[in-house]
Design a protein around this motif. Sequence first.
Motif, PDB file in Angstrom:
ATOM      1  N   GLY A 289       1.194   4.197  -5.398  1.00  0.00           N
ATOM      2  CA  GLY A 289       2.037   5.275  -4.871  1.00  0.00           C
ATOM      3  C   GLY A 289       3.311   4.790  -4.206  1.00  0.00           C
TER       4      GLY A 289
ATOM      5  N   THR B  62       7.456   5.381  -5.071  1.00  0.00           N
ATOM      6  CA  THR B  62       8.450   5.807  -4.074  1.00  0.00           C
ATOM      7  C   THR B  62       9.664   4.890  -4.099  1.00  0.00           C
ATOM      8  OG1 THR B  62       6.753   6.758  -2.625  1.00  0.00           O
ATOM      9  CG2 THR B  62       8.850   6.183  -1.605  1.00  0.00           C
TER      10      THR B  62
ATOM     11  N   GLN C  58       3.456  -3.406  -3.400  1.00  0.00           N
ATOM     12  CA  GLN C  58       3.948  -2.283  -4.196  1.00  0.00           C
ATOM     13  C   GLN C  58       5.475  -2.314  -4.356  1.00  0.00           C
ATOM     14  OE1 GLN C  58       1.623   0.082  -5.369  1.00  0.00           O
ATOM     15  NE2 GLN C  58       0.239  -1.461  -4.586  1.00  0.00           N
TER      16      GLN C  58
ATOM     17  N   THR D 159       0.189   3.994   3.134  1.00  0.00           N
ATOM     18  CA  THR D 159      -0.075   3.778   1.706  1.00  0.00           C
ATOM     19  C   THR D 159      -0.611   5.050   1.058  1.00  0.00           C
ATOM     20  OG1 THR D 159      -0.532   1.417   2.016  1.00  0.00           O
ATOM     21  CG2 THR D 159      -1.413   2.434   0.030  1.00  0.00           C
TER      22      THR D 159
ATOM     23  N   HIS E 108       2.032   7.408   0.302  1.00  0.00           N
ATOM     24  CA  HIS E 108       3.033   6.819  -0.593  1.00  0.00           C
ATOM     25  C   HIS E 108       4.329   6.425   0.106  1.00  0.00           C
ATOM     26  CE1 HIS E 108       1.006   9.245  -4.095  1.00  0.00           C
ATOM     27  NE2 HIS E 108       0.185   8.383  -3.507  1.00  0.00           N
TER      28      HIS E 108
END
Length: 333
Positions: free
Chosen positions: A62, A66, A195, A270, A273
């Motif tokens: 996620g 973003t 991420q 997290t 996101h």
Amino acid sequence: MDTVVILTLLIVVFALAFDFINGFHDTANAIATSVSTRALKPRTAIYMAAVMNFIGALTFTGVAKTISKDIVDPFVLENGSLVILAALISAIIWNLVTWYYGIPSSSSHALIGSIAGAAISAAGFAVLNYSGFIKILEALILSPFIAIAAGFLMMSLFKVVLKNRNLFKANKRIRYLQIGTAALQSFTHGTNDAQKAMGIITMALIASNMQTGEDIQFWVRIAAATAMGLGTSIGGYKIIKTVGGKIMKIRPVNGAAADLSSAMIIFGATLIHLPVSTTHVISSAIMGVGSAQRVKGVKWGVAKKIVITWIITMPISATIAAIIYQLLNLFSK
């Protein structure tokens, strides 16, 4: 080979390098308290953190989505590959400078500031996705304050629970708990920080028309998780020293309280996101824990230097990225 393909390959390499550097730059944050209280030996802590970072990085995507679309829209970004490459080079430079001097700065601030700076340099302020960018900024700004409050409340709770216990025996037992909290901290670090490189690579694939959707491809997830895990295995002893001892004298109960409170905040971010700075959150949680223990026990002079670094990271990295973009654009013509 086509220029677009070469630029995309360079971005993948630099994105994985960023993740690798992020691994040893931010490893210290996740394990500093457990190392400083001698709950874990440094090498053991680093290897455990490497494994947990790898697992965490593979579990969620996620935050990557973003990063790939909420700062600037990669579908409309002109010279997108050059913008992304300039942002990565800038973020890497700032991470290495702060690591060299042992300053626990934010990799998240460096990367997000660099993306914004390079994009503005390429296409002006209108290129920013303001709704998404402001949402990210809010998360980065508010999370340290939430972490201070969470650390204060967690330590206050620990004090109530351990009120009638023998402190020496309690600290000895809590050292074992710290092994679990350090592992949890490392896992949540992987779920958020790894991420960011995934999002950057996805941006590059979209900008070069090699991908049409915003889903994070499996090979991107594996590559970023591996880079983060390898970087983590090297460790960052200079930053461990700052986070684990220079903010306050940490005992096992303090370390466990800081780890639990910061891990909850990072994992919460997290789940919604949002990228947050693990450096900010963990350092702030330690300050909150120290304030609950004894306000004067916190070395506010060191804390002030850390906060100043937090404030200057984004504008400096944005400026560096803007300059690098212009240089890359000059030489690519």
